[in-house]
Enzyme design. Sequence first.
Site, PDB file in Angstrom:
ATOM      1  N   ALA A  12      23.231   5.493 -77.533  1.00 31.29           N
ATOM      2  CA  ALA A  12      23.370   4.187 -76.299  1.00 31.29           C
ATOM      3  C   ALA A  12      24.313   5.096 -75.366  1.00 31.29           C
ATOM      4  O   ALA A  12      25.152   5.859 -75.641  1.00 31.29           O
ATOM      5  CB  ALA A  12      24.055   3.127 -76.967  1.00 31.29           C
ATOM      6  N   GLY A  53      22.052   6.289 -81.473  1.00 27.17           N
ATOM      7  CA  GLY A  53      20.317   5.794 -81.320  1.00 27.17           C
ATOM      8  C   GLY A  53      19.542   6.907 -80.901  1.00 27.17           C
ATOM      9  O   GLY A  53      18.246   6.930 -81.361  1.00 27.17           O
ATOM     10  N   GLU A  79      18.151   7.567 -84.285  1.00 23.57           N
ATOM     11  CA  GLU A  79      17.333   6.521 -84.766  1.00 23.57           C
ATOM     12  C   GLU A  79      16.122   6.455 -84.177  1.00 23.57           C
ATOM     13  O   GLU A  79      14.808   6.336 -84.590  1.00 23.57           O
ATOM     14  CB  GLU A  79      18.070   5.313 -84.448  1.00 23.57           C
ATOM     15  N   GLU A 103      28.298   5.632 -85.332  1.00 22.04           N
ATOM     16  CA  GLU A 103      28.340   4.413 -84.877  1.00 22.04           C
ATOM     17  C   GLU A 103      29.654   4.017 -85.334  1.00 22.04           C
ATOM     18  O   GLU A 103      30.325   3.248 -84.525  1.00 22.04           O
ATOM     19  CB  GLU A 103      27.368   3.372 -84.824  1.00 22.04           C
TER      20      GLU A 103
END
Length: 266
Positions: free
Chosen positions: A74, A119, A122, A142
């Site tokens: 992110a 992310g 991910e 995270e």
Amino acid sequence: MSEFEQRFGEFVVVRTHEQGHVAELVLDRPKAMNAVSTDMARSIGVACDALAADRDVRVTVLTSSNDRAFCVGADLKERNSFSDADLVRQRPTARGAYTGVLELPMPTVAAVHGFALGGGFELALSCDVIVADDTAVVGLPEVSVGVIPGGGGTQLLPRRVGAARAAELVFTARRVAAAEARELGLVDVLAEDARTEALALAARIAVNSPVGLRNAKKAMRLGQGLDLRAGLEVEDAAWRATAFSGDRAEGVAAFNEKRKPAWPGE
């Protein structure tokens, strides 16, 4: 050489290869190491919608235009300016990027070069196969910045490596280099060049029945987590959807006629 290129917003490009049967979804925000901003997340979702609707695409490869990172997760600089209300409003857009990749109906391959963190990892985990080279560094850090994996990591990583291993990786927030990542099953293939190998793998997959590929993926995805009896029912439904297709008729005919099949894709 790609055969066709289409841009989705400023930060995402889709290229096609192998007569349009392989799509390359390129994360193209190199100055930010592909940090996923709101605009970039929206573009990933839109690009995935377009790919899902394209019946010519048999395999999608997720790559990066940055020479140091696949994706660093992110955009925390953008997030730093968010109010709580901004974060709530942005959440569906962010989720749309990850679920867009996860729910692509055709086989997907991630080509990880450099950092794939948070992310970014991910997005790779949302693919069916992860190819990496020796520059790869992966992880879900995270909790070290006060959040949790929110792009599917808490669900996808345990399915890949088991609950205890996933817990250790998420709770420590540690980064894992390529060799250990392969040993732990965080990536599937180590190659000299991740993108080249991922596209070559996609080309090998793409010669097969598009109906068969999509239904095999559907069966494997839907069957995960079910007991064996229920999973076999999922498989049977996918088999029926394939067995009475034009692809099955063409595949059998081509085998008997000793020629390459010309898949109708339906």
